[in-house]
Design a protein around this motif. Structure first.
Motif, PDB file in Angstrom:
ATOM      1  N   ASP A   1       0.833  -1.206   0.000  1.00 39.63           N
ATOM      2  CA  ASP A   1       0.000   0.000   0.000  1.00 39.63           C
ATOM      3  C   ASP A   1       0.867   1.255   0.000  1.00 39.63           C
ATOM      4  OD1 ASP A   1      -2.943  -0.940   0.623  1.00 39.63           O
ATOM      5  OD2 ASP A   1      -1.622  -2.116   1.912  1.00 39.63           O
ATOM      6  N   THR A   2       0.441   2.278  -0.709  1.00 39.35           N
ATOM      7  CA  THR A   2       1.073   3.586  -0.620  1.00 39.35           C
ATOM      8  C   THR A   2       0.258   4.439   0.333  1.00 39.35           C
ATOM      9  OG1 THR A   2      -0.141   4.390  -2.543  1.00 39.35           O
ATOM     10  CG2 THR A   2       2.052   3.480  -2.948  1.00 39.35           C
ATOM     11  N   THR A   3       0.876   5.491   0.855  1.00 34.31           N
ATOM     12  CA  THR A   3       0.165   6.372   1.782  1.00 34.31           C
ATOM     13  C   THR A   3       0.299   7.822   1.336  1.00 34.31           C
ATOM     14  OG1 THR A   3       2.091   6.615   3.243  1.00 34.31           O
ATOM     15  CG2 THR A   3       0.525   4.851   3.771  1.00 34.31           C
ATOM     16  N   ARG A   4      -0.634   8.643   1.811  1.00 34.49           N
ATOM     17  CA  ARG A   4      -0.566  10.093   1.614  1.00 34.49           C
ATOM     18  C   ARG A   4      -0.475  10.741   2.986  1.00 34.49           C
ATOM     19  NH1 ARG A   4      -4.700  11.371  -1.756  1.00 34.49           N
ATOM     20  NH2 ARG A   4      -3.216  11.255  -3.464  1.00 34.49           N
ATOM     21  N   LEU A   5       0.509  11.609   3.148  1.00 34.48           N
ATOM     22  CA  LEU A   5       0.709  12.375   4.376  1.00 34.48           C
ATOM     23  C   LEU A   5       0.243  13.796   4.111  1.00 34.48           C
ATOM     24  CD1 LEU A   5       1.951  12.757   7.226  1.00 34.48           C
ATOM     25  CD2 LEU A   5       4.167  13.103   6.095  1.00 34.48           C
ATOM     26  N   SER A   6      -0.703  14.297   4.929  1.00 35.48           N
ATOM     27  CA  SER A   6      -1.276  15.629   4.710  1.00 35.48           C
ATOM     28  C   SER A   6      -1.235  16.446   5.982  1.00 35.48           C
ATOM     29  CB  SER A   6      -2.734  15.515   4.248  1.00 35.48           C
ATOM     30  OG  SER A   6      -2.832  14.746   3.066  1.00 35.48           O
ATOM     31  N   PHE A   7      -0.811  17.710   5.873  1.00 32.85           N
ATOM     32  CA  PHE A   7      -0.783  18.668   6.980  1.00 32.85           C
ATOM     33  C   PHE A   7      -1.950  19.641   6.798  1.00 32.85           C
ATOM     34  CE2 PHE A   7       3.628  19.026   9.073  1.00 32.85           C
ATOM     35  CZ  PHE A   7       3.888  17.685   8.933  1.00 32.85           C
TER      36      PHE A   7
ATOM     37  N   ILE B   1      -2.677  10.484   7.819  1.00 28.12           N
ATOM     38  CA  ILE B   1      -1.998   9.474   7.010  1.00 28.12           C
ATOM     39  C   ILE B   1      -3.092   8.577   6.451  1.00 28.12           C
ATOM     40  CG2 ILE B   1      -0.351   7.564   6.992  1.00 28.12           C
ATOM     41  CD1 ILE B   1       0.897   8.849   9.536  1.00 28.12           C
ATOM     42  N   GLN B   2      -3.233   8.562   5.131  1.00 29.18           N
ATOM     43  CA  GLN B   2      -4.283   7.744   4.537  1.00 29.18           C
ATOM     44  C   GLN B   2      -3.710   6.824   3.475  1.00 29.18           C
ATOM     45  OE1 GLN B   2      -6.156  11.527   2.795  1.00 29.18           O
ATOM     46  NE2 GLN B   2      -7.022   9.887   1.558  1.00 29.18           N
ATOM     47  N   SER B   3      -4.387   5.728   3.255  1.00 35.83           N
ATOM     48  CA  SER B   3      -4.000   4.772   2.227  1.00 35.83           C
ATOM     49  C   SER B   3      -4.435   5.304   0.871  1.00 35.83           C
ATOM     50  CB  SER B   3      -4.667   3.419   2.499  1.00 35.83           C
ATOM     51  OG  SER B   3      -4.387   2.516   1.461  1.00 35.83           O
ATOM     52  N   THR B   4      -3.559   5.159  -0.124  1.00 34.40           N
ATOM     53  CA  THR B   4      -3.906   5.660  -1.455  1.00 34.40           C
ATOM     54  C   THR B   4      -3.759   4.623  -2.550  1.00 34.40           C
ATOM     55  OG1 THR B   4      -1.654   6.447  -1.837  1.00 34.40           O
ATOM     56  CG2 THR B   4      -3.219   8.018  -0.900  1.00 34.40           C
TER      57      THR B   4
ATOM     58  N   ASN C   1      -4.381   0.985  -2.551  1.00 34.13           N
ATOM     59  CA  ASN C   1      -4.931  -0.357  -2.527  1.00 34.13           C
ATOM     60  C   ASN C   1      -6.343  -0.291  -1.958  1.00 34.13           C
ATOM     61  OD1 ASN C   1      -5.475  -3.118  -1.861  1.00 34.13           O
ATOM     62  ND2 ASN C   1      -3.288  -3.519  -1.805  1.00 34.13           N
ATOM     63  N   ALA C   2      -7.223  -1.080  -2.470  1.00 32.94           N
ATOM     64  CA  ALA C   2      -8.628  -1.043  -2.038  1.00 32.94           C
ATOM     65  C   ALA C   2      -8.819  -1.471  -0.589  1.00 32.94           C
ATOM     66  CB  ALA C   2      -9.476  -1.916  -2.952  1.00 32.94           C
ATOM     67  N   ASN C   3      -7.830  -2.145   0.008  1.00 28.87           N
ATOM     68  CA  ASN C   3      -8.023  -2.589   1.389  1.00 28.87           C
ATOM     69  C   ASN C   3      -7.770  -1.480   2.408  1.00 28.87           C
ATOM     70  OD1 ASN C   3      -5.214  -2.478   1.907  1.00 28.87           O
ATOM     71  ND2 ASN C   3      -4.936  -4.647   1.469  1.00 28.87           N
ATOM     72  N   ASN C   4      -7.246  -0.325   1.978  1.00 27.01           N
ATOM     73  CA  ASN C   4      -7.035   0.849   2.831  1.00 27.01           C
ATOM     74  C   ASN C   4      -6.152   0.597   4.042  1.00 27.01           C
ATOM     75  OD1 ASN C   4      -8.631   2.622   1.262  1.00 27.01           O
ATOM     76  ND2 ASN C   4     -10.466   1.664   2.124  1.00 27.01           N
ATOM     77  N   PHE C   5      -5.294  -0.388   3.976  1.00 22.88           N
ATOM     78  CA  PHE C   5      -4.465  -0.763   5.117  1.00 22.88           C
ATOM     79  C   PHE C   5      -3.278   0.179   5.270  1.00 22.88           C
ATOM     80  CE2 PHE C   5      -1.267  -3.488   7.241  1.00 22.88           C
ATOM     81  CZ  PHE C   5      -1.985  -3.759   8.389  1.00 22.88           C
ATOM     82  N   ILE C   6      -3.044   0.628   6.514  1.00 20.55           N
ATOM     83  CA  ILE C   6      -1.898   1.476   6.838  1.00 20.55           C
ATOM     84  C   ILE C   6      -1.122   0.803   7.956  1.00 20.55           C
ATOM     85  CG2 ILE C   6      -1.115   3.717   7.686  1.00 20.55           C
ATOM     86  CD1 ILE C   6      -3.836   4.843   6.671  1.00 20.55           C
ATOM     87  N   SER C   7       0.179   0.710   7.774  1.00 24.10           N
ATOM     88  CA  SER C   7       1.089   0.171   8.778  1.00 24.10           C
ATOM     89  C   SER C   7       2.320   1.067   8.776  1.00 24.10           C
ATOM     90  CB  SER C   7       1.464  -1.268   8.423  1.00 24.10           C
ATOM     91  OG  SER C   7       2.492  -1.745   9.262  1.00 24.10           O
TER      92      SER C   7
END
Length: 186
Positions: free
Chosen positions: A105-111, A146-149, A151-157
């Motif tokens: 999974d990729t993630t998006r970091l937003s401030f 921090i959100q998943s971007t 994969n459809a499973n939306n998994f964040i680790s």
């Protein structure tokens, strides 16, 4: 400013950088706050905060030790949404970085500022070794997401969460900097 190199991020963030490896938590513990880092977490859903998991036991990877922070309960899929981090009252988050340990999974970091306006965001990579992503922003954020971007499973680790907070009085507002510069010019 986004960073994908941990060393460059740490240099930009400067002093006051605090790191949480999640090794001091038992697997399954929910994390509602990290007082040493000056932050609290939003609920994933009522009564559920992000929780600590064994990174290798959930099909991911780790950076230090075996524990990671995930965005769901019992490592079930699909996951429960973004990891939301708040600065404690009177503070701003000026730097936040982490390793994305979920492998696929990729993630998006937003401030976000105090008016919930997006200040800056960046996307992480994925894979092994775990890619690093961090943002250093002198304006400072009251909320970071921090959100998943990818994969459809939306998994964040995530592992090795790194944060710098500053008192609101320590972070000059852009308008203040502008007025100060007018005083120097005049």
């Amino acid at each position: 400013t986004p960073f994908t190199n941990e060393t460059f991020f740490q240099t930009a963030a400067g002093g006051g950088l605090a790191v949480e490896t999640f090794e001091g938590f038992a697997v399954g513990n929910q994390v509602g706050s990290l007082p040493a880092l000056g932050v609290t977490f939003g609920e994933l859903f009522p009564g559920q905060f992000p929780e600590v998991a064994n990174g290798l036991g959930i099909g991911g990877t780790v950076v230090s030790g075996t524990n990671v922070l995930i965005n769901n309960d019992n490592a079930s899929l699909p996951a429960d949404g973004p990891i939301v981090i708040f600065a404690v009252p009177g503070s701003l988050i000026t730097a936040l970085g982490y390793f994305n340990t979920s492998v696929d999974d990729t993630t998006r970091l937003s401030f976000f500022d105090s008016n919930d306006v997006l200040i800056e965001n960046a996307n992480s990579g994925n894979g092994i070794p775990a890619p690093f992503l961090g943002i250093f922003n002198v304006v400072g954020a009251t909320r970071v997401e921090i959100q998943s971007t990818g994969n459809a499973n939306n998994f964040i680790s995530i592992d090795n969460l790194q944060i710098v907070t500053a008192s609101i009085t320590e972070v000059p507002e852009p308008g203040t900097l502008f007025l100060f510069s007018l005083g120097l010019a005049g």
